[in-house]
Design a protein around this motif. Sequence first.
Motif, PDB file in Angstrom:
ATOM      1  N   MET A  28       0.712  -1.093  -0.093  1.00  0.00           N
ATOM      2  CA  MET A  28      -0.130  -0.116   0.112  1.00  0.00           C
ATOM      3  C   MET A  28       0.974   1.008   0.037  1.00  0.00           C
ATOM      4  O   MET A  28       0.575   2.192  -0.515  1.00  0.00           O
ATOM      5  N   LYS A  29       1.890   1.131   0.544  1.00  0.00           N
ATOM      6  CA  LYS A  29       3.114   2.069   0.818  1.00  0.00           C
ATOM      7  C   LYS A  29       3.630   2.622  -0.487  1.00  0.00           C
ATOM      8  O   LYS A  29       3.495   3.966  -0.774  1.00  0.00           O
ATOM      9  N   LYS A  30       3.655   1.582  -1.523  1.00  0.00           N
ATOM     10  CA  LYS A  30       4.291   1.945  -2.819  1.00  0.00           C
ATOM     11  C   LYS A  30       3.134   2.732  -3.749  1.00  0.00           C
ATOM     12  O   LYS A  30       3.475   3.516  -4.418  1.00  0.00           O
ATOM     13  N   VAL A  31       1.973   2.233  -3.675  1.00  0.00           N
ATOM     14  CA  VAL A  31       0.830   2.882  -4.471  1.00  0.00           C
ATOM     15  C   VAL A  31       0.927   4.331  -3.971  1.00  0.00           C
ATOM     16  O   VAL A  31       0.476   5.312  -4.722  1.00  0.00           O
ATOM     17  N   LEU A  32       0.936   4.697  -2.682  1.00  0.00           N
ATOM     18  CA  LEU A  32       0.920   6.228  -2.160  1.00  0.00           C
ATOM     19  C   LEU A  32       1.941   6.835  -2.708  1.00  0.00           C
ATOM     20  O   LEU A  32       1.975   8.021  -3.113  1.00  0.00           O
ATOM     21  N   TRP A  33       3.240   6.051  -2.850  1.00  0.00           N
ATOM     22  CA  TRP A  33       4.382   6.897  -3.299  1.00  0.00           C
ATOM     23  C   TRP A  33       3.981   6.956  -4.741  1.00  0.00           C
ATOM     24  O   TRP A  33       4.534   8.143  -5.566  1.00  0.00           O
ATOM     25  N   PHE A  34       3.277   6.210  -5.387  1.00  0.00           N
ATOM     26  CA  PHE A  34       3.379   6.256  -6.975  1.00  0.00           C
ATOM     27  C   PHE A  34       2.413   7.489  -7.207  1.00  0.00           C
ATOM     28  O   PHE A  34       2.549   8.259  -8.069  1.00  0.00           O
TER      29      PHE A  34
END
Length: 73
Positions: free
Chosen positions: A1-7
Amino acid sequence: MKKVLWFAAGIAVGVVAAHQLNQTAQGKKFFAELDAKIKDFSGALSDGYHERENELRAAIGDAGDAVKKAAQK
């Protein structure tokens, strides 16, 4: 989920930066040139696709004719 937020954050920063760049004369020139290059590329891609499609349709037609001749014998 953290990667999606950074994306998503990266996309947002990119949109804001592009909007700010588009406010300048150099930015407008850059995006106009980019748009022209993209249109040229997509036109070439489309032309190639249609050319190949016509080649394949012709080949299918030739094969169809050969099958009909073979079936008549």
